[in-house]
Write a protein that holds these residues in place. Sequence first.
Motif, PDB file in Angstrom:
ATOM      1  N   SER A  13      12.153  -0.278  -0.808  1.00 27.57           N
ATOM      2  CA  SER A  13      12.099  -1.662  -0.341  1.00 27.57           C
ATOM      3  C   SER A  13      10.693  -2.049   0.092  1.00 27.57           C
ATOM      4  CB  SER A  13      13.102  -1.869   0.798  1.00 27.57           C
ATOM      5  OG  SER A  13      12.803  -0.977   1.863  1.00 27.57           O
ATOM      6  N   TRP A  14      10.398  -1.969   1.388  1.00 26.11           N
ATOM      7  CA  TRP A  14       9.134  -2.514   1.870  1.00 26.11           C
ATOM      8  C   TRP A  14       7.951  -1.591   1.627  1.00 26.11           C
ATOM      9  CZ3 TRP A  14       6.858   0.293   5.785  1.00 26.11           C
ATOM     10  CH2 TRP A  14       7.676   1.160   6.515  1.00 26.11           C
TER      11      TRP A  14
ATOM     12  N   LEU B 223       4.039  -2.375   0.481  1.00 30.20           N
ATOM     13  CA  LEU B 223       2.888  -2.017   1.289  1.00 30.20           C
ATOM     14  C   LEU B 223       1.796  -1.353   0.454  1.00 30.20           C
ATOM     15  CD1 LEU B 223       4.511  -0.623   4.564  1.00 30.20           C
ATOM     16  CD2 LEU B 223       3.427  -2.843   4.214  1.00 30.20           C
ATOM     17  N   ARG B 224       2.198  -0.716  -0.639  1.00 34.20           N
ATOM     18  CA  ARG B 224       1.216  -0.043  -1.487  1.00 34.20           C
ATOM     19  C   ARG B 224       0.237  -1.034  -2.126  1.00 34.20           C
ATOM     20  NH1 ARG B 224       2.310   5.204  -2.360  1.00 34.20           N
ATOM     21  NH2 ARG B 224       4.421   5.959  -1.915  1.00 34.20           N
ATOM     22  N   HIS B 225       0.616  -2.322  -2.121  1.00 32.42           N
ATOM     23  CA  HIS B 225      -0.279  -3.333  -2.695  1.00 32.42           C
ATOM     24  C   HIS B 225      -1.325  -3.831  -1.703  1.00 32.42           C
ATOM     25  CE1 HIS B 225       2.115  -3.570  -6.315  1.00 32.42           C
ATOM     26  NE2 HIS B 225       3.214  -3.805  -5.593  1.00 32.42           N
ATOM     27  N   LEU B 226      -1.172  -3.484  -0.418  1.00 31.00           N
ATOM     28  CA  LEU B 226      -2.095  -3.989   0.597  1.00 31.00           C
ATOM     29  C   LEU B 226      -3.544  -3.567   0.363  1.00 31.00           C
ATOM     30  CD1 LEU B 226      -0.125  -3.798   3.961  1.00 31.00           C
ATOM     31  CD2 LEU B 226      -0.784  -5.817   2.665  1.00 31.00           C
TER      32      LEU B 226
ATOM     33  N   LEU C  71     -10.078  -0.122   2.662  1.00 34.23           N
ATOM     34  CA  LEU C  71     -10.338   1.320   2.634  1.00 34.23           C
ATOM     35  C   LEU C  71      -9.566   2.044   3.727  1.00 34.23           C
ATOM     36  CD1 LEU C  71     -14.196   1.277   1.980  1.00 34.23           C
ATOM     37  CD2 LEU C  71     -12.372   1.811   0.355  1.00 34.23           C
ATOM     38  N   LEU C  72      -9.473   1.400   4.902  1.00 33.86           N
ATOM     39  CA  LEU C  72      -8.730   2.002   6.004  1.00 33.86           C
ATOM     40  C   LEU C  72      -7.255   2.124   5.670  1.00 33.86           C
ATOM     41  CD1 LEU C  72      -8.694   2.987   8.948  1.00 33.86           C
ATOM     42  CD2 LEU C  72      -8.329   0.603   9.646  1.00 33.86           C
ATOM     43  N   VAL C  73      -6.674   1.068   5.128  1.00 36.50           N
ATOM     44  CA  VAL C  73      -5.246   1.102   4.788  1.00 36.50           C
ATOM     45  C   VAL C  73      -4.987   2.113   3.672  1.00 36.50           C
ATOM     46  CG1 VAL C  73      -3.357  -0.264   3.806  1.00 36.50           C
ATOM     47  CG2 VAL C  73      -4.820  -1.258   5.562  1.00 36.50           C
ATOM     48  N   LYS C  74      -5.919   2.236   2.754  1.00 36.97           N
ATOM     49  CA  LYS C  74      -5.760   3.151   1.625  1.00 36.97           C
ATOM     50  C   LYS C  74      -5.724   4.609   2.074  1.00 36.97           C
ATOM     51  CE  LYS C  74      -7.642   3.940  -3.018  1.00 36.97           C
ATOM     52  NZ  LYS C  74      -6.403   3.534  -3.699  1.00 36.97           N
ATOM     53  N   SER C  75      -6.376   4.872   3.216  1.00 42.04           N
ATOM     54  CA  SER C  75      -6.415   6.243   3.710  1.00 42.04           C
ATOM     55  C   SER C  75      -5.185   6.615   4.528  1.00 42.04           C
ATOM     56  CB  SER C  75      -7.675   6.454   4.550  1.00 42.04           C
ATOM     57  OG  SER C  75      -7.624   5.646   5.728  1.00 42.04           O
TER      58      SER C  75
END
Length: 339
Positions: free
Chosen positions: A62-63, A67-70, A326-330
């Motif tokens: 679901s969510w 979130l992976r698109h953020l 970059l922060l969210v990706k980590s």
Amino acid sequence: MDKWYSFKWLSFNTLTSFHWAEPYFLYGIIAVPLLFFLRRIFHGKARQRLNVAFLPKEVKTSWVQYLRHLPGLFIGLGISFLLVSLARPQIITETEERLAEGIEIVLALDVSDSMLMKDLLPNRMESAKKVATEFVNGRFRDKIGVVVFAGQSFFLCPLTTDYELVKQQIASIKPDIISTAGTAIGSALANSINLMRDTESKSKVAILLSDGDNTAGNLDPVTAAQLANAYGIRVYTIGIGRENATIEQDTTGMSMETLDIGVLKEIAAQSKGKFFQVEDAEALRKVFKQINQLEKVDIKSSYYQDIKDFYHIYLKWAISFLLLGLLVKSTFIGNILED
């Protein structure tokens, strides 16, 4: 000015108010989502994904998948704001400064009873006031004064660049403003000279408008004209009426005074000015236009631009979104096996 992180900088009104020094960078914003779309097509099927094992299956489907698109969204916004910054948004304030070396002009207006004649509608006096006001409207940086005369003469307005004051004083002229009968042309010229004689202006002009011969005052008009010439003052004389006509009556039955142009011509000649004769309101208006052109000053216009750049605002937004991406990706949101 608002803080850089204010949402005001993102509003449509703010963005459309800018002048863009390098606008072609804005077209690159259109390509940003296209690049991510192409990346997904050509690279999406080949990438590996690490499922988050500690999350329930229903949550993972679901969510979390959204979130992976953020990271991509934040990086896309960062690139877009970087392009906005490169386009250099500016606010330009233009200022025009008009420079001219103004001249000095004194309007000497006859207000004797004969100026109430209606051969110029509504009468000579009102026609002269109207045209004189139009003349004032056409001047720039010139000092203008007003002298009125009948059997006596006095200053109505000193030399000033306050044109609203000059027009108010002209409008205040009434038939009974001077009770002494007659036409003191010499005294009117003397008062005009007194207004300008001690000034340092390179160009000084008196415009004398009358409809009669000199019949009052203690100073001979020709002598006054010679004195004006000595002070470098040119006198333009305007005679209203018909020359050497017989005594007649106007439409109201009032006796009309005829025009003796001899003294007016001599005044103009002695002061290196010019004589004009008018018989109607339109001719009077043309005379004032001609004088306006003869005494036109050169006006130099200078344009100034105050340019304020706001690229740094959007550069800060770009850096913030790129760092956030970059922060969210980590974190667990990102796919550590991707790329």
